[in-house]
Design a protein around this motif. Sequence first.
Motif, PDB file in Angstrom:
ATOM      1  N   GLY A   1       4.513  -2.497 -11.066  1.00 24.92           N
ATOM      2  CA  GLY A   1       4.497  -1.125 -10.570  1.00 24.92           C
ATOM      3  C   GLY A   1       5.737  -0.410  -9.792  1.00 24.92           C
ATOM      4  N   GLY A   2       5.501   0.616  -9.535  1.00 28.61           N
ATOM      5  CA  GLY A   2       6.605   1.537  -8.792  1.00 28.61           C
ATOM      6  C   GLY A   2       7.790   1.916  -9.787  1.00 28.61           C
ATOM      7  N   LEU A   3       8.942   2.351  -9.180  1.00 33.14           N
ATOM      8  CA  LEU A   3      10.064   2.795 -10.059  1.00 33.14           C
ATOM      9  C   LEU A   3      10.859   1.486 -10.637  1.00 33.14           C
ATOM     10  CD1 LEU A   3      11.688   5.327  -7.633  1.00 33.14           C
ATOM     11  CD2 LEU A   3      10.465   5.658  -9.886  1.00 33.14           C
ATOM     12  N   GLN A   4      10.676   0.432 -10.063  1.00 31.73           N
ATOM     13  CA  GLN A   4      11.064  -0.860 -10.663  1.00 31.73           C
ATOM     14  C   GLN A   4      10.665  -1.411 -11.889  1.00 31.73           C
ATOM     15  OE1 GLN A   4      11.598  -3.239  -7.139  1.00 31.73           O
ATOM     16  NE2 GLN A   4      13.468  -2.365  -6.322  1.00 31.73           N
ATOM     17  N   CYS A   5       9.481  -1.150 -12.020  1.00 27.72           N
ATOM     18  CA  CYS A   5       8.587  -1.832 -13.105  1.00 27.72           C
ATOM     19  C   CYS A   5       7.609  -0.590 -13.667  1.00 27.72           C
ATOM     20  CB  CYS A   5       7.402  -2.892 -12.623  1.00 27.72           C
ATOM     21  SG  CYS A   5       8.625  -4.304 -12.199  1.00 27.72           S
TER      22      CYS A   5
ATOM     23  N   GLU B   1       0.780  -1.358  -0.151  1.00 31.06           N
ATOM     24  CA  GLU B   1       0.102  -0.055   0.131  1.00 31.06           C
ATOM     25  C   GLU B   1       0.687   1.294  -0.052  1.00 31.06           C
ATOM     26  OE1 GLU B   1      -3.428   0.035  -0.247  1.00 31.06           O
ATOM     27  OE2 GLU B   1      -3.331  -1.912  -0.370  1.00 31.06           O
ATOM     28  N   PRO B   2       0.379   2.408  -0.474  1.00 32.22           N
ATOM     29  CA  PRO B   2       1.194   3.698  -0.600  1.00 32.22           C
ATOM     30  C   PRO B   2       1.739   4.083   0.895  1.00 32.22           C
ATOM     31  CG  PRO B   2      -0.819   4.026  -1.832  1.00 32.22           C
ATOM     32  CD  PRO B   2      -1.097   2.554  -0.912  1.00 32.22           C
ATOM     33  N   GLY B   3       1.438   3.479   1.913  1.00 33.25           N
ATOM     34  CA  GLY B   3       2.053   3.791   3.231  1.00 33.25           C
ATOM     35  C   GLY B   3       3.380   3.068   3.577  1.00 33.25           C
ATOM     36  N   ASP B   4       3.710   1.883   2.718  1.00 28.51           N
ATOM     37  CA  ASP B   4       4.831   1.065   3.066  1.00 28.51           C
ATOM     38  C   ASP B   4       6.009   1.863   2.459  1.00 28.51           C
ATOM     39  OD1 ASP B   4       6.731  -1.150   1.878  1.00 28.51           O
ATOM     40  OD2 ASP B   4       5.300  -2.076   3.226  1.00 28.51           O
ATOM     41  N   SER B   5       7.071   1.654   3.164  1.00 27.86           N
ATOM     42  CA  SER B   5       8.158   2.259   2.672  1.00 27.86           C
ATOM     43  C   SER B   5       8.793   1.795   1.261  1.00 27.86           C
ATOM     44  CB  SER B   5       9.466   2.067   3.468  1.00 27.86           C
ATOM     45  OG  SER B   5       9.845   0.639   3.956  1.00 27.86           O
ATOM     46  N   SER B   6       8.305   0.612   0.800  1.00 30.17           N
ATOM     47  CA  SER B   6       8.874   0.099  -0.415  1.00 30.17           C
ATOM     48  C   SER B   6       7.975   0.478  -1.557  1.00 30.17           C
ATOM     49  CB  SER B   6       9.092  -1.299  -0.304  1.00 30.17           C
ATOM     50  OG  SER B   6      10.103  -1.892   0.491  1.00 30.17           O
ATOM     51  N   TYR B   7       6.969   0.800  -1.334  1.00 29.03           N
ATOM     52  CA  TYR B   7       5.766   1.066  -2.332  1.00 29.03           C
ATOM     53  C   TYR B   7       6.426   1.890  -3.397  1.00 29.03           C
ATOM     54  CZ  TYR B   7       1.109   2.334  -4.584  1.00 29.03           C
ATOM     55  OH  TYR B   7       0.194   2.464  -5.241  1.00 29.03           O
TER      56      TYR B   7
ATOM     57  N   LEU C   1       9.245   1.696  -4.853  1.00 27.53           N
ATOM     58  CA  LEU C   1       9.960   1.029  -5.642  1.00 27.53           C
ATOM     59  C   LEU C   1       9.089  -0.070  -6.353  1.00 27.53           C
ATOM     60  CD1 LEU C   1      12.864   0.383  -3.292  1.00 27.53           C
ATOM     61  CD2 LEU C   1      12.793   1.906  -5.095  1.00 27.53           C
ATOM     62  N   PHE C   2       8.376  -0.545  -5.867  1.00 26.61           N
ATOM     63  CA  PHE C   2       7.390  -1.433  -6.416  1.00 26.61           C
ATOM     64  C   PHE C   2       6.066  -1.639  -5.672  1.00 26.61           C
ATOM     65  CE2 PHE C   2       9.717  -3.991  -3.390  1.00 26.61           C
ATOM     66  CZ  PHE C   2       8.684  -5.268  -2.961  1.00 26.61           C
ATOM     67  N   HIS C   3       4.788  -2.061  -6.348  1.00 24.94           N
ATOM     68  CA  HIS C   3       3.664  -2.038  -5.857  1.00 24.94           C
ATOM     69  C   HIS C   3       3.235  -3.351  -5.435  1.00 24.94           C
ATOM     70  CE1 HIS C   3       2.642   1.784  -8.090  1.00 24.94           C
ATOM     71  NE2 HIS C   3       3.396   1.907  -7.215  1.00 24.94           N
ATOM     72  N   GLY C   4       3.775  -4.620  -5.675  1.00 27.01           N
ATOM     73  CA  GLY C   4       3.741  -6.025  -5.184  1.00 27.01           C
ATOM     74  C   GLY C   4       4.477  -6.904  -5.921  1.00 27.01           C
ATOM     75  N   ALA C   5       4.379  -7.991  -5.340  1.00 21.70           N
ATOM     76  CA  ALA C   5       5.325  -9.180  -5.805  1.00 21.70           C
ATOM     77  C   ALA C   5       4.467 -10.655  -5.856  1.00 21.70           C
ATOM     78  CB  ALA C   5       6.747  -9.297  -5.192  1.00 21.70           C
ATOM     79  N   VAL C   6       4.711 -11.505  -6.717  1.00 18.16           N
ATOM     80  CA  VAL C   6       4.541 -12.726  -6.531  1.00 18.16           C
ATOM     81  C   VAL C   6       5.572 -13.778  -6.684  1.00 18.16           C
ATOM     82  CG1 VAL C   6       3.603 -13.089  -9.090  1.00 18.16           C
ATOM     83  CG2 VAL C   6       2.635 -14.393  -7.388  1.00 18.16           C
ATOM     84  N   TRP C   7       5.541 -15.008  -5.920  1.00 17.82           N
ATOM     85  CA  TRP C   7       6.602 -15.875  -6.188  1.00 17.82           C
ATOM     86  C   TRP C   7       5.952 -17.051  -6.576  1.00 17.82           C
ATOM     87  CZ3 TRP C   7       6.606 -11.982  -2.505  1.00 17.82           C
ATOM     88  CH2 TRP C   7       7.556 -11.327  -2.292  1.00 17.82           C
ATOM     89  N   LEU C   8       6.522 -17.863  -7.404  1.00 17.53           N
ATOM     90  CA  LEU C   8       5.698 -19.185  -8.040  1.00 17.53           C
ATOM     91  C   LEU C   8       6.612 -20.198  -7.398  1.00 17.53           C
ATOM     92  CD1 LEU C   8       5.795 -17.995 -11.764  1.00 17.53           C
ATOM     93  CD2 LEU C   8       3.919 -18.027  -9.987  1.00 17.53           C
ATOM     94  N   ASP C   9       5.989 -21.364  -7.396  1.00 18.06           N
ATOM     95  CA  ASP C   9       6.328 -22.703  -6.818  1.00 18.06           C
ATOM     96  C   ASP C   9       7.863 -23.013  -7.481  1.00 18.06           C
ATOM     97  OD1 ASP C   9       4.799 -23.059  -4.360  1.00 18.06           O
ATOM     98  OD2 ASP C   9       3.413 -24.359  -5.643  1.00 18.06           O
TER      99      ASP C   9
END
Length: 121
Positions: A69-73, A42-48, A50-58
């Motif tokens: 999202g964010g600067l990284q994406c 969420e916008p209040g998070d310090s990493s927001y 840089l990116f807005h979310g992430a997913v990890w696959l098995d």
Amino acid sequence: MLRHMRGAGYLCCLMLVYALTAGRASADTTTTTSVSQMMVLEPGDSSYKLFHGAVWLDADKATTNYRWGGLQCKGRDLSDTSIQVLFAAFRSEYTVKLEYVLADYKDKQYRCVTGFTISKS
């Protein structure tokens, strides 16, 4: 004179098509696998910023995550609806295949989600 104008118009169209497609990178696709973990910031998070979310696959959870999202994406954000659909797939144990592009930010490379396919195995 008219032939010259037609040739110039054709050349302009070709240049426009090239300009519109030159900056686009084609997306890569992951293998079909289950979602291991999701993180939505969420916008209040310090990493927001840089990116807005992430997913990890098995399939590659120990080494790779796929962000949006964010600067990284930059320019590669997921809609709220897409995030909900991705979470529903995670929750119901459906398999997913992510579409992603590689993006560089501050000399580091990130995998940025551009789409996904959900299937029931």
